[in-house]
Design an enzyme around this catalytic site. Structure first.
Site, short mmCIF file in Angstrom:
data_model
loop_
_atom_site.label_atom_id
_atom_site.label_comp_id
_atom_site.label_asym_id
_atom_site.label_seq_id
_atom_site.Cartn_x
_atom_site.Cartn_y
_atom_site.Cartn_z
N SER A 56 -1.10 -6.88 8.73
CA SER A 56 -1.89 -6.99 7.50
C SER A 56 -2.93 -8.09 7.66
CB SER A 56 -0.97 -7.35 6.31
OG SER A 56 -0.51 -8.68 6.46
N ASP A 93 -3.18 -2.89 8.65
CA ASP A 93 -2.66 -2.49 7.34
C ASP A 93 -3.59 -3.03 6.25
OD1 ASP A 93 -0.75 -1.43 5.61
OD2 ASP A 93 0.50 -3.24 5.61
N HIS A 94 -4.02 -2.19 5.35
CA HIS A 94 -4.85 -2.60 4.21
C HIS A 94 -6.12 -3.35 4.61
CE1 HIS A 94 -2.08 -1.25 1.10
NE2 HIS A 94 -1.10 -1.76 1.83
N GLU A 145 -7.26 5.60 1.55
CA GLU A 145 -6.33 5.62 0.41
C GLU A 145 -7.02 6.09 -0.86
OE1 GLU A 145 -3.57 2.39 -0.06
OE2 GLU A 145 -3.25 2.82 -2.19
N HIS A 189 4.30 -2.03 -3.79
CA HIS A 189 4.63 -3.06 -2.81
C HIS A 189 5.64 -4.08 -3.34
CE1 HIS A 189 0.61 -1.75 -1.22
NE2 HIS A 189 1.36 -1.67 -0.15
N GLY A 190 6.38 -4.71 -2.42
CA GLY A 190 7.24 -5.82 -2.79
C GLY A 190 8.67 -5.40 -3.09
N HIS A 232 2.87 4.16 1.22
CA HIS A 232 3.02 2.69 1.24
C HIS A 232 4.17 2.32 0.30
CE1 HIS A 232 -0.67 1.15 3.30
NE2 HIS A 232 -0.87 2.45 3.32
N ASN A 275 5.61 3.25 5.21
CA ASN A 275 5.41 1.81 5.41
C ASN A 275 6.58 0.99 4.87
OD1 ASN A 275 2.90 2.63 6.26
ND2 ASN A 275 1.77 1.25 4.92
N ASP A 277 7.97 -3.00 4.84
CA ASP A 277 7.82 -4.41 5.14
C ASP A 277 8.89 -5.22 4.41
OD1 ASP A 277 6.97 -6.93 5.82
OD2 ASP A 277 5.02 -6.80 4.87
#
Ligand code: G3H
Ligand code: 13P
Ligand code: ZN
Length: 330
Positions: A56, A93-94, A145, A189-190, A232, A275, A277
């Site tokens: 990222s 990434d991103h 995206e 995310h997260g 994602h 994805n 993480d």
């Protein structure tokens, strides 16, 4: 200018075609340090899985882009040394600008994401097209995206989700020439993917999130049949890690992820890159916290990063074998 081909890396084209055909998804694991990279390669060699190593913008800042590139180059040699020449992609990434994508392509990345999802549609198209034109001159593949994921990360932030509009995808793919498309169908995310009020609670009091919008995914697949789709925000937030963290001094509240059976279902469709993480972050944090509490006299980083690496490896093997279905496909 360094070509990824000289580093032994591959782009995503063939990998994605095989994944769609075979009904599985390629793991895209983020890394920004040596232990994460070692765990990813050990796990993917052991389970014989192709893999996407993701960097990222935040990882680039944290670890230095040159070091990360050399680590990916080292990963290719490391995999061979471990006994299997698995296909390895080095992916941005991103990416949020043409300049960042170009810089990664010029230094040996084999794939980039240009994330124009927060931009107005026409600007997203124009930026993505610009990146594709440059990337394709170097046979580097590009992920675009459409739709916005909710959630907050260091470099990726949005308060609310906007699902991908299926009616946009055909036009976007045609106009930009992208090789794959990240979509928004309810992931984020997260480690806190849903607010408690969006979930129900099971009998043990654990939050059960709402289902992903498979109806939107199906509609997208109808409009661009066989086109590689990316998910994602696909960590499952294993509750055993949350529990270890919270019983060893941590304070994670209402952490909830995407149930693995839903990811398995997605992997069988045109979703060919998933994805992950946050699950790795949780695995490492749980292992490190456990050593700190159980063995407070330890101060050699290998004594806590070693167990963290082992836990990560276990997690990644599980993802390849039981969730994404990529094991045995290298
Ligand atoms: O999608 C975001 C990834 O989890 C990377 O997160 O920006 O904190 O490195 P980061
Ligand atoms: P998670 O936060 O769910 O692991 O998602 C990671 C991701 O989407 C990286 O781009
Ligand atoms: Zn992401």
């Amino acid at each position: 200018m360094v070509s990824y081909k000289d580093l032994g890396l591959v782009n995503t084209r063939e990998m994605f075609a095989k994944a769609i055909e075979g009904g599985y998804a390629i793991p895209a694991f983020n890394f920004n340090n040596m232990e994460q990279m070692q765990a990813i390669i050990q796990a993917c060699v052991e389970s014989s899985s192709p893999v996407i190593l993701q960097v990222s913008a935040g990882a680039r800042k944290y670890a230095n882009q040159t070091l990360l590139r050399y680590m990916a180059q080292g990963a290719v040699e490391y995999a061979k040394e471990l006994g299997k020449n698995i296909p390895i992609v080095l992916h941005l990434d991103h990416g949020n600008s043409f300049e960042l994508c170009k810089s990664c392509i010029d230094m040996g990345f084999s794939s980039v994401m240009i994330d124009g999802s927060a931009l107005p549609y026409d600007e997203n198209v124009a930026l993505t097209k610009q990146v594709v034109e440059y990337a394709h001159q170097h046979d580097v593949t590009v992920e675009g995206e459409l739709g916005v994921l909710a959630g907050v990360e260091d470099e990726v932030a949005s308060e609310v989700a906007h699902y991908t509009q299926p009616e946009d995808v055909e036009d976007f793919v045609k106009k930009t020439g992208v090789d794959s498309l990240a979509i928004s169908i309810g992931t984020s995310h997260g480690a806190n993917k849903f607010k408690p009020e969006q979930c129900t609670r099971n009998e043990e009091g654990i939050l059960v999130p709402p289902e992903l919008r498979f109806d939107i995914l199906e509609e997208i697949e109808k409009r661009i049949p066989g086109f590689p789709i990316v998910l994602h925000g696909s960590s499952s937030v294993p509750q055993e890690y949350v529990k270890i963290i919270n019983t060893h001094g941590g304070a994670l509240k209402d952490a909830v992820g995407i149930p693995e059976d839903q990811l398995r279902k997605a992997a069988k469709s045109a979703v060919c890159k998933i994805n992950i993480d946050s699950d790795g972050r949780l695995a490492m944090t749980a292992a490190v916290r456990k050593v700190f509490v159980d063995s407070p006299a330890e101060f050699d980083p290998r004594k806590y990063l070693g167990p963290a690496r082992e836990e990560l490896k276990k997690l990644y093997i599980h993802k390849c074998e039981n969730v994404l279905g990529s094991a045995g496909k290298a």
